[in-house]
Design a protein around this motif. Structure first.
Motif, PDB file in Angstrom:
ATOM      1  N   GLU A 148       0.978  -1.186  -0.182  1.00 11.70           N
ATOM      2  CA  GLU A 148      -0.099  -0.010   0.026  1.00 11.70           C
ATOM      3  C   GLU A 148       0.775   1.237  -0.096  1.00 11.70           C
ATOM      4  OE1 GLU A 148      -3.085   0.042   2.781  1.00 11.70           O
ATOM      5  OE2 GLU A 148      -3.467  -2.324   2.695  1.00 11.70           O
ATOM      6  N   VAL A 149       0.629   2.060  -1.030  1.00 14.50           N
ATOM      7  CA  VAL A 149       1.387   3.477  -1.038  1.00 14.50           C
ATOM      8  C   VAL A 149      -0.026   4.227  -1.091  1.00 14.50           C
ATOM      9  CG1 VAL A 149       3.446   2.610  -2.097  1.00 14.50           C
ATOM     10  CG2 VAL A 149       1.159   3.436  -3.407  1.00 14.50           C
ATOM     11  N   GLN A 150       0.304   5.680  -1.032  1.00  9.18           N
ATOM     12  CA  GLN A 150      -0.613   6.740  -0.969  1.00  9.18           C
ATOM     13  C   GLN A 150      -1.607   6.600  -2.371  1.00  9.18           C
ATOM     14  OE1 GLN A 150       0.690  10.868  -0.601  1.00  9.18           O
ATOM     15  NE2 GLN A 150      -1.298  11.501  -0.020  1.00  9.18           N
ATOM     16  N   GLN A 151      -2.765   6.541  -1.930  1.00  4.79           N
ATOM     17  CA  GLN A 151      -3.818   6.335  -3.243  1.00  4.79           C
ATOM     18  C   GLN A 151      -3.483   5.260  -4.248  1.00  4.79           C
ATOM     19  OE1 GLN A 151      -3.483  10.547  -4.392  1.00  4.79           O
ATOM     20  NE2 GLN A 151      -5.348  10.450  -4.308  1.00  4.79           N
ATOM     21  N   ALA A 152      -2.929   4.083  -3.871  1.00  3.20           N
ATOM     22  CA  ALA A 152      -2.806   2.859  -4.756  1.00  3.20           C
ATOM     23  C   ALA A 152      -2.393   1.715  -3.794  1.00  3.20           C
ATOM     24  CB  ALA A 152      -1.713   3.214  -5.729  1.00  3.20           C
ATOM     25  N   VAL A 153      -2.979   0.454  -4.242  1.00  3.39           N
ATOM     26  CA  VAL A 153      -2.787  -0.539  -3.679  1.00  3.39           C
ATOM     27  C   VAL A 153      -2.381  -1.646  -4.591  1.00  3.39           C
ATOM     28  CG1 VAL A 153      -3.694  -2.529  -2.152  1.00  3.39           C
ATOM     29  CG2 VAL A 153      -4.401  -0.203  -1.837  1.00  3.39           C
ATOM     30  N   LEU A 154      -1.553  -2.874  -4.378  1.00  3.47           N
ATOM     31  CA  LEU A 154      -1.223  -3.868  -5.094  1.00  3.47           C
ATOM     32  C   LEU A 154      -1.383  -5.177  -4.050  1.00  3.47           C
ATOM     33  CD1 LEU A 154       1.553  -4.244  -7.583  1.00  3.47           C
ATOM     34  CD2 LEU A 154       1.487  -6.171  -5.646  1.00  3.47           C
TER      35      LEU A 154
END
Length: 282
Positions: A148-154
């Protein structure tokens, strides 16, 4: 010395196309049995809120020489095979099948309030593994790690994935053909996801919204085949979801007929004889 990233850029776009399979199941399909996406062969997207589009499912049928990976976003799939495996996967779950020398299975769909939405990938097995023992495994959503990073998820289904900041996660499916790695990425509006991505084969299938890859746009229903580099830069202005496919090509001949994928046509003919005479799974 700080080295500038070498971004993976789009070399080609492949548009999905409507098709039917099984008992009249409506799908959107991308297939490349010419080795263009080696080790990946085919990607089917199943998505409908109309049960008549998919309720017939996939009655018992054989496979040889490849792997399948099925991933569900809404609804579900019940798998049964001649080895005695019986399992149902639902939203967020996945199932992996190594067909090896032969497996006969069925996949019957389930629905939820949003209908059915899922994907099935075919991965080619190398020649040395085409007649290996068949295997099956299902994976639950809570087994899949998230980056998880700011405004995105893998979400990692299989293989290793790393952010450019050095965070690394590994999906639970460890034996994907061609050192395969598969992930589901969600990028919010205005978000960005930067990944280390050195695999020789790298492709991105967008199934929701519009995605920018190193600044170039990819629309829903398109698969982007990427060129060489070491960094994958994903962004979206209005939000997008995609599947990421990475692997190492086998660089072997591909012979394909229906549910069989071998290296030569005489091996396909043998698979057909084995299935017809009852020795396919023996």
């Amino acid at each position: 010395m700080v080295t500038s990233p070498n971004f993976r850029r789009i070399e080609g776009l492949i548009q999905n196309h409507p098709s039917q399979d099984g008992d009249g199941v409506h799908i959107q399909r991308i297939h490349r049995f010419d080795g263009e996406l080696d080790p990946f062969l085919m990607l089917d997207e199943l998505g409908s809120d109309r049960p008549d589009d998919y309720i017939g499912g996939f009655p018992p049928h054989p496979h040889r020489g490849m792997q399948t990976l099925t991933y569900i976003l809404h609804g579900g799939i019940t798998h049964e095979d001649h080895l005695g495996h019986s399992s149902t996967i639902q939203a967020g779950d996945a199932q992996w099948m190594h067909t090896g020398r032969g497996i006969v299975h069925s996949e019957m769909p389930l629905t939820d309030s949003q209908g059915l939405h899922g994907f099935q990938l075919w991965l080619n097995l190398p020649a040395r593994d085409k007649m290996s023992e068949p295997r099956y495994r299902d994976v639950r959503s809570d087994e899949m790690p998230r980056l998880e990073v700011q405004q995105a998820v893998l979400i990692a289904l299989g293989g290793s994935w790393s952010s450019v900041a050095g965070e690394r996660i590994c999906g639970p499916l460890e034996h994907l053909a061609g050192e395969g790695a598969i992930a589901h990425a969600l990028v919010e509006a205005g978000g960005e996801l930067m990944l280390e991505a050195g695999s020789e084969t790298l492709a991105v299938y967008v199934f929701e919204g519009n995605l920018q890859i190193a600044g170039e746009s990819v629309a829903a229903g398109q698969l982007a085949r990427l060129g060489s580099g070491d960094t994958l830069a994903l962004a979206s202005r209005e939000g997008a979801q995609c599947l990421l496919l990475a692997g190492t090509p086998h660089r072997e001949p591909i012979a394909h007929y229906g549910p069989f994928v071998m290296n030569h046509m005489h091996e396909i003919e043998q698979a057909l004889r084995d299935y017809r005479n009852g020795s396919f799974t023996g």
